[in-house]
Write an enzyme that holds these catalytic residues in place. Structure first.
Site, PDB file in Angstrom:
ATOM      1  N   TYR A  36       0.794  -1.065  -0.131  1.00 56.31           N
ATOM      2  CA  TYR A  36      -0.061  -0.111  -0.009  1.00 56.31           C
ATOM      3  C   TYR A  36       1.007   1.188  -0.069  1.00 56.31           C
ATOM      4  O   TYR A  36       2.011   1.187   0.201  1.00 56.31           O
ATOM      5  CB  TYR A  36      -0.912  -0.001   1.235  1.00 56.31           C
ATOM      6  CG  TYR A  36      -0.271   0.282   2.516  1.00 56.31           C
ATOM      7  CD1 TYR A  36       0.520  -0.602   3.149  1.00 56.31           C
ATOM      8  CD2 TYR A  36      -0.605   1.559   3.200  1.00 56.31           C
ATOM      9  CE1 TYR A  36       1.084  -0.220   4.419  1.00 56.31           C
ATOM     10  CE2 TYR A  36       0.080   2.023   4.494  1.00 56.31           C
ATOM     11  CZ  TYR A  36       0.653   0.746   5.266  1.00 56.31           C
ATOM     12  OH  TYR A  36       1.507   1.203   6.139  1.00 56.31           O
ATOM     13  N   ARG A 103      -7.739 -20.348  -1.393  1.00 60.29           N
ATOM     14  CA  ARG A 103      -6.680 -20.276  -0.595  1.00 60.29           C
ATOM     15  C   ARG A 103      -5.797 -21.211  -0.531  1.00 60.29           C
ATOM     16  O   ARG A 103      -6.076 -22.376  -0.491  1.00 60.29           O
ATOM     17  CB  ARG A 103      -7.493 -20.310   0.979  1.00 60.29           C
ATOM     18  CG  ARG A 103      -6.337 -19.906   2.153  1.00 60.29           C
ATOM     19  CD  ARG A 103      -6.828 -19.799   3.510  1.00 60.29           C
ATOM     20  NE  ARG A 103      -5.780 -19.446   4.501  1.00 60.29           N
ATOM     21  CZ  ARG A 103      -4.750 -20.520   4.915  1.00 60.29           C
ATOM     22  NH1 ARG A 103      -4.965 -21.438   4.348  1.00 60.29           N
ATOM     23  NH2 ARG A 103      -3.953 -20.054   5.648  1.00 60.29           N
ATOM     24  N   HIS A 105      -1.192 -21.132   0.075  1.00 60.83           N
ATOM     25  CA  HIS A 105       0.186 -20.210   0.419  1.00 60.83           C
ATOM     26  C   HIS A 105       0.821 -19.746  -1.118  1.00 60.83           C
ATOM     27  O   HIS A 105       1.115 -18.686  -1.276  1.00 60.83           O
ATOM     28  CB  HIS A 105       0.852 -20.799   1.372  1.00 60.83           C
ATOM     29  CG  HIS A 105       0.338 -20.532   2.523  1.00 60.83           C
ATOM     30  ND1 HIS A 105      -0.688 -21.245   3.048  1.00 60.83           N
ATOM     31  CD2 HIS A 105       0.958 -20.157   3.688  1.00 60.83           C
ATOM     32  CE1 HIS A 105      -0.792 -21.066   4.476  1.00 60.83           C
ATOM     33  NE2 HIS A 105       0.191 -20.335   4.724  1.00 60.83           N
ATOM     34  N   LYS A 150       6.192  -1.793   1.956  1.00 61.28           N
ATOM     35  CA  LYS A 150       5.241  -1.250   2.500  1.00 61.28           C
ATOM     36  C   LYS A 150       4.030  -2.073   2.524  1.00 61.28           C
ATOM     37  O   LYS A 150       3.054  -2.187   1.563  1.00 61.28           O
ATOM     38  CB  LYS A 150       4.847   0.111   2.034  1.00 61.28           C
ATOM     39  CG  LYS A 150       4.016   0.997   2.754  1.00 61.28           C
ATOM     40  CD  LYS A 150       4.127   2.594   2.501  1.00 61.28           C
ATOM     41  CE  LYS A 150       2.962   3.306   3.200  1.00 61.28           C
ATOM     42  NZ  LYS A 150       3.183   3.356   4.614  1.00 61.28           N
ATOM     43  N   GLU A 182      12.691   2.220  13.718  1.00 64.56           N
ATOM     44  CA  GLU A 182      11.832   3.310  13.396  1.00 64.56           C
ATOM     45  C   GLU A 182      10.680   3.442  14.479  1.00 64.56           C
ATOM     46  O   GLU A 182      10.607   2.598  15.251  1.00 64.56           O
ATOM     47  CB  GLU A 182      11.418   2.978  11.897  1.00 64.56           C
ATOM     48  CG  GLU A 182      10.537   1.909  11.572  1.00 64.56           C
ATOM     49  CD  GLU A 182      10.062   1.542  10.415  1.00 64.56           C
ATOM     50  OE1 GLU A 182       9.961   2.571   9.351  1.00 64.56           O
ATOM     51  OE2 GLU A 182       9.990   0.478   9.802  1.00 64.56           O
ATOM     52  N   LEU A 206      11.167   1.311   6.853  1.00 67.42           N
ATOM     53  CA  LEU A 206      10.424   1.877   5.495  1.00 67.42           C
ATOM     54  C   LEU A 206      11.152   3.114   5.269  1.00 67.42           C
ATOM     55  O   LEU A 206      11.539   3.967   5.950  1.00 67.42           O
ATOM     56  CB  LEU A 206       9.019   2.139   5.911  1.00 67.42           C
ATOM     57  CG  LEU A 206       8.222   2.448   4.654  1.00 67.42           C
ATOM     58  CD1 LEU A 206       7.909   1.165   3.809  1.00 67.42           C
ATOM     59  CD2 LEU A 206       7.082   3.098   5.034  1.00 67.42           C
TER      60      LEU A 206
HETATM   61  C1  LIG Z   1       6.541   1.765   9.544  1.00 69.81           C
HETATM   62  C2  LIG Z   1       6.579   2.780   9.093  1.00 69.81           C
HETATM   63  N1  LIG Z   1       7.582   3.607   8.893  1.00 69.81           N
HETATM   64  C3  LIG Z   1       7.500   5.021   8.246  1.00 69.81           C
HETATM   65  C4  LIG Z   1       6.598   5.516   7.808  1.00 69.81           C
HETATM   66  C5  LIG Z   1       6.828   6.842   7.269  1.00 69.81           C
HETATM   67  O1  LIG Z   1       6.707   6.939   5.795  1.00 69.81           O
HETATM   68  P1  LIG Z   1       5.986   8.388   5.089  1.00 69.81           P
HETATM   69  O2  LIG Z   1       6.789   9.395   5.419  1.00 69.81           O
HETATM   70  O3  LIG Z   1       6.412   7.856   3.439  1.00 69.81           O
HETATM   71  O4  LIG Z   1       4.736   8.237   5.500  1.00 69.81           O
HETATM   72  C6  LIG Z   1       5.263   5.014   7.721  1.00 69.81           C
HETATM   73  C7  LIG Z   1       4.184   5.622   7.064  1.00 69.81           C
HETATM   74  O5  LIG Z   1       2.949   5.150   7.411  1.00 69.81           O
HETATM   75  C8  LIG Z   1       5.297   3.430   8.450  1.00 69.81           C
HETATM   76  O6  LIG Z   1       4.267   2.849   8.645  1.00 69.81           O
END
Ligand SMILES: Cc1ncc(COP(=O)(O)O)c(C=O)c1O
Length: 288
Positions: A36, A103, A105, A150, A182, A206
Site C-alpha cells: 500500500y 486459499r 500459500h 510497505k 523506526e 521503511l
Molecule cells: C513503519 C513506517 N515507517 C515509516 C513511515 C513513514 O513513511 P512516510 O513518510 O512515507 O509516510 C510509515 C508511514 O506510515 C510507516 O508505516
C-alpha cells in the site's frame, strides 16, 4: 471538510466508498498479501507523487506482484480520485493485493491484482501536540526482516502501536539489537550534539517519503545531518526526538519512557525544520 461523498476506486470503477467491496477470497483479506501507499494531498495536489509511485513500484517488485498500472495511469487515476473527492487537502490510501484465488500459500496462476484507492480527510496534527510534543515509549522491534516493503501485513505494527497507546504514548520507538529502527508507523530522527541523525535506509525500516524530505531539507539549509545507526543510549540522551510520516509530518517527542527529552519541550532544531517543511508545503499549495 468537503460535503462531497467519499468516492473510492476498485478494480476499474469509481463508486461511493460504502459500496466498494472485495470477495472474501481476495488474498489481501485471507493473507495480508499486498502492499500500500498513503499519499498526502495539499490544495488538490499530491505530495511527492513520483516518490510514492517509485516506492509502490519497489514494494510490488519485492513481493512479486505485477504492477497493474503504468506511472501515467497511476497519476491520472490519483488526479481523478482527488478531484472526485472535492480537491483541497486529503490523504489518498492506495492498496494492491495479489488478487482473488482459492486459499493456498503459493502464488496463484492467472489471478489479477486487486487495486483499491480511497480518499480520507487530511487531519492536521492538533496544535497542542505541536506546542507540547508527544510521548513515546521504546519497544522491542518484533517485526520481520523486510521492513523496507510497505506491506499491508501490519499486525506487529498494530500490536506495537496499541501497546504504546495503552501506556499513554503516541508512538512506539522500536529497538532491534540495541539500535533504533523506526516508529510503529513513522521514521525517527534525533538531535545529538546539535547534529540531526536518522538511521540509514535498509531492510530494518521503511524508506519514508517524509524522512527523505527532512534529510533533503537539512542538506539544503546546511543543517548538519547524518544517516547512521542510533544506539539506544544515544536515543535516551538525545536533545530532541522527532517522528516523521505523511500524516503526522514532523512531530516532536518530548517524553520518552516517562522521562523528558532534552528540556521536555519541542526543541530549536525541530522549530527550524518544521518551518522549512511548512514552506515546502506552502510552495506546493501556491503552485496548485
Ligand atoms: C513503519 C513506517 N515507517 C515509516 C513511515 C513513514 O513513511 P512516510 O513518510 O512515507 O509516510 C510509515 C508511514 O506510515 C510507516 O508505516
Amino acid at each position: 471538510m468537503s460535503s462531497v461523498p467519499s468516492i473510492a476506486w476498485i478494480n476499474g470503477r469509481f463508486l461511493p466508498l460504502e459500496e466498494a467491496c472485495v470477495p472474501v477470497l481476495d488474498r489481501g483479506f485471507i493473507f495480508g498479501d499486498g502492499v500500500y501507499e498513503v499519499i498526502p494531498v495539499y490544495a488538490g495536489k499530491p505530495f511527492r507523487l513520483a516518490h510514492h509511485l517509485q516506492r509502490l513500484a519497489n514494494s510490488l517488485a519485492a513481493v512479486r506482484i505485477d504492477d497493474p498500472h503504468t506511472q501515467d495511469q497511476w497519476q491520472t487515476l490519483i488526479a481523478e480520485l482527488i478531484q472526485r473527492n472535492g480537491g483541497g487537502d486529503q490523504s489518498i490510501y492506495l492498496q494492491v493485493t495479489r488478487g482473488i484465488a482459492p486459499r493456498d500459500h503459493r502464488f496463484p496462476e492467472g489471478s489479477r491484482p486487486t487495486v483499491f484507492l480511497m480518499s480520507n480527510p487530511f487531519r492536521p496534527v492538533p496544535e497542542s501536540e505541536l506546542r507540547e510534543g508527544v510521548a513515546a515509549v521504546t519497544l522491542n522491534d518484533i517485526r520481520w526482516e523486510y521492513c523496507h516493503i510497505k506491506s499491508i501485513s501490519l499486525l506487529p505494527n498494530i500490536l506495537l502501536r496499541q501497546q504504546a497507546v495503552e501506556q499513554g504514548a503516541a508512538e512506539a520507538i522500536l529497538l532491534r539489537h540495541g539500535q533504533v529502527t523506526e516508529g510503529a508507523a513513522s521514521n525517527v530522527f534525533i538531535v545529538s550534539d546539535h547534529v540531526i541523525v536518522t538511521p540509514p535506509k535498509g531492510d530494518c525500516l521503511l524508506p519514508g517519503i517524509t524522512r527523505d524530505l527532512v534529510v533533503e531539507l537539512a542538506m539544503e539549509h546546511a543543517q548538519e545531518c547524518e544517516e547512521r545507526a542510533i544506539p539506544e543510549a544515544e536515543l535516551r540522551r538525545a536533545q530532541e526526538i522527532w517522528l516523521t510520516s505523511s500524516t503526522r509530518e514532523i512531530l516532536p517527542v518530548t517524553r520518552l519512557d516517562g522521562l523528558p527529552v532534552g528540556e521536555g519541550r519541542p526543541g530549536p532544531h525541530w522549530q527550524t525544520m518544521i518551518s522549512h517543511y511548512r514552506r515546502f508545503v506552502d510552495d506546493l499549495r501556491r503552485d496548485a
